[in-house]
Design a protein around this motif. Structure first.
Motif, PDB file in Angstrom:
ATOM      1  N   ARG A 169       0.992  -1.393  -0.109  1.00 42.43           N
ATOM      2  CA  ARG A 169       0.275  -0.181   0.038  1.00 42.43           C
ATOM      3  C   ARG A 169       0.968   1.540   0.341  1.00 42.43           C
ATOM      4  O   ARG A 169       1.241   1.150   0.776  1.00 42.43           O
ATOM      5  N   VAL A 170       0.708   1.975  -0.919  1.00 42.49           N
ATOM      6  CA  VAL A 170       1.789   3.061  -1.092  1.00 42.49           C
ATOM      7  C   VAL A 170       0.854   4.589  -0.889  1.00 42.49           C
ATOM      8  O   VAL A 170      -1.113   4.711  -1.288  1.00 42.49           O
ATOM      9  N   ASP A 171       0.657   5.320   0.205  1.00 40.74           N
ATOM     10  CA  ASP A 171       0.674   6.856   0.363  1.00 40.74           C
ATOM     11  C   ASP A 171       0.758   7.488  -0.007  1.00 40.74           C
ATOM     12  O   ASP A 171       2.029   8.157  -0.611  1.00 40.74           O
ATOM     13  N   HIS A 172      -0.265   8.089  -1.400  1.00 40.22           N
ATOM     14  CA  HIS A 172       0.060   8.986  -2.141  1.00 40.22           C
ATOM     15  C   HIS A 172      -0.058  10.250  -1.730  1.00 40.22           C
ATOM     16  O   HIS A 172       0.377  11.522  -2.056  1.00 40.22           O
ATOM     17  N   HIS A 173      -0.692  10.227  -0.594  1.00 45.87           N
ATOM     18  CA  HIS A 173      -0.666  12.333   0.152  1.00 45.87           C
ATOM     19  C   HIS A 173       1.185  12.345   0.730  1.00 45.87           C
ATOM     20  O   HIS A 173       0.836  12.887   1.081  1.00 45.87           O
ATOM     21  N   MET A 174       2.204  11.453   0.873  1.00 50.30           N
ATOM     22  CA  MET A 174       3.303  11.907   1.504  1.00 50.30           C
ATOM     23  C   MET A 174       3.636  12.704   0.809  1.00 50.30           C
ATOM     24  O   MET A 174       3.877  13.314  -0.734  1.00 50.30           O
ATOM     25  N   ARG A 175       4.943  13.757   0.884  1.00 45.16           N
ATOM     26  CA  ARG A 175       5.177  15.102  -0.169  1.00 45.16           C
ATOM     27  C   ARG A 175       6.681  15.013   0.187  1.00 45.16           C
ATOM     28  O   ARG A 175       7.852  14.455   1.239  1.00 45.16           O
ATOM     29  N   SER A 176       7.430  14.610  -0.825  1.00 46.99           N
ATOM     30  CA  SER A 176       8.314  14.465  -1.603  1.00 46.99           C
ATOM     31  C   SER A 176       9.482  15.461  -0.903  1.00 46.99           C
ATOM     32  O   SER A 176       9.087  16.922  -1.011  1.00 46.99           O
TER      33      SER A 176
END
Length: 184
Positions: free
Chosen positions: A69-76
């Motif tokens: 599961r990848v959290d797409h709300h993370m900020r790079s």
């Protein structure tokens, strides 16, 4: 552990054991049987190699975990952004502290060191006021800062010269806190 005298002395046998130096007998025709070890690698994958490569427990555990599961709300976070922000912050700080820019109560570290060193030689409140104006700082801020920050001064009575075995001379001394002696 313990000393060697507390341990039993090692005793070696005085006679050779019966098996020492013995060899396997030769075959009657004089040829020795050559044992070939099992090969470590195969040119083609055999069923034994395939069976060895399968790990059913590992596959079972992977299937239990399920897909990632990848959290797409993370900020790079990019290190270049951090470095650029730090550089901009330092440039702004230096601009505010530069003599051409007359921001009060902000100094570069080198200017602060010069100010605190000059403050030690001030004799009167008027001289202190003039020094503070020269560095664009309020006298109250300078006094407040000088309670906690100062430049090192040498206590002349604590200087000790010493020479080591190689003939190199070293000086050791104590630092002391110096406040200006203002006339009242």
């Amino acid at each position: 552990m313990g000393s060697s005298s507390s341990k039993a002395a090692r005793k070696l046998p005085k006679e050779k054991p019966s098996w020492a130096g013995s060899r396997t007998p030769l075959k009657p025709d004089g040829a020795q049987e050559i044992r070939r070890p099992r090969p470590l690698a195969f040119e083609n994958k055999t069923d034994a190699v395939e069976a060895d490569a399968k790990d059913p427990q590992f596959m079972f555990k992977l299937n239990q975990l399920g897909p990632v599961r990848v959290d797409h709300h993370m900020r790079s976070v990019r290190p270049t952004d951090y470095v650029q922000q730090m550089h901009r912050s330092r440039l702004q700080s230096e601009m505010e502290a530069s003599p051409s820019h007359s921001t009060r109560n902000r100094l570069l570290a080198s200017s602060l060191s010069e100010l605190l060193e000059s403050r030690k030689t001030v004799k009167s409140q008027a001289e202190l006021q003039a020094l503070a104006e020269q560095y664009h700082i309020d006298v109250t801020k300078l006094d407040e800062l000088a309670k906690f920050v100062n430049t090192p001064s040498i206590d002349e009575s604590t200087i000790v010269k010493s020479t080591n075995q190689e003939g190199e001379e070293t000086l050791t001394m104590m630092a002391r806190w110096v406040d200006p002696k203002l006339e009242t």
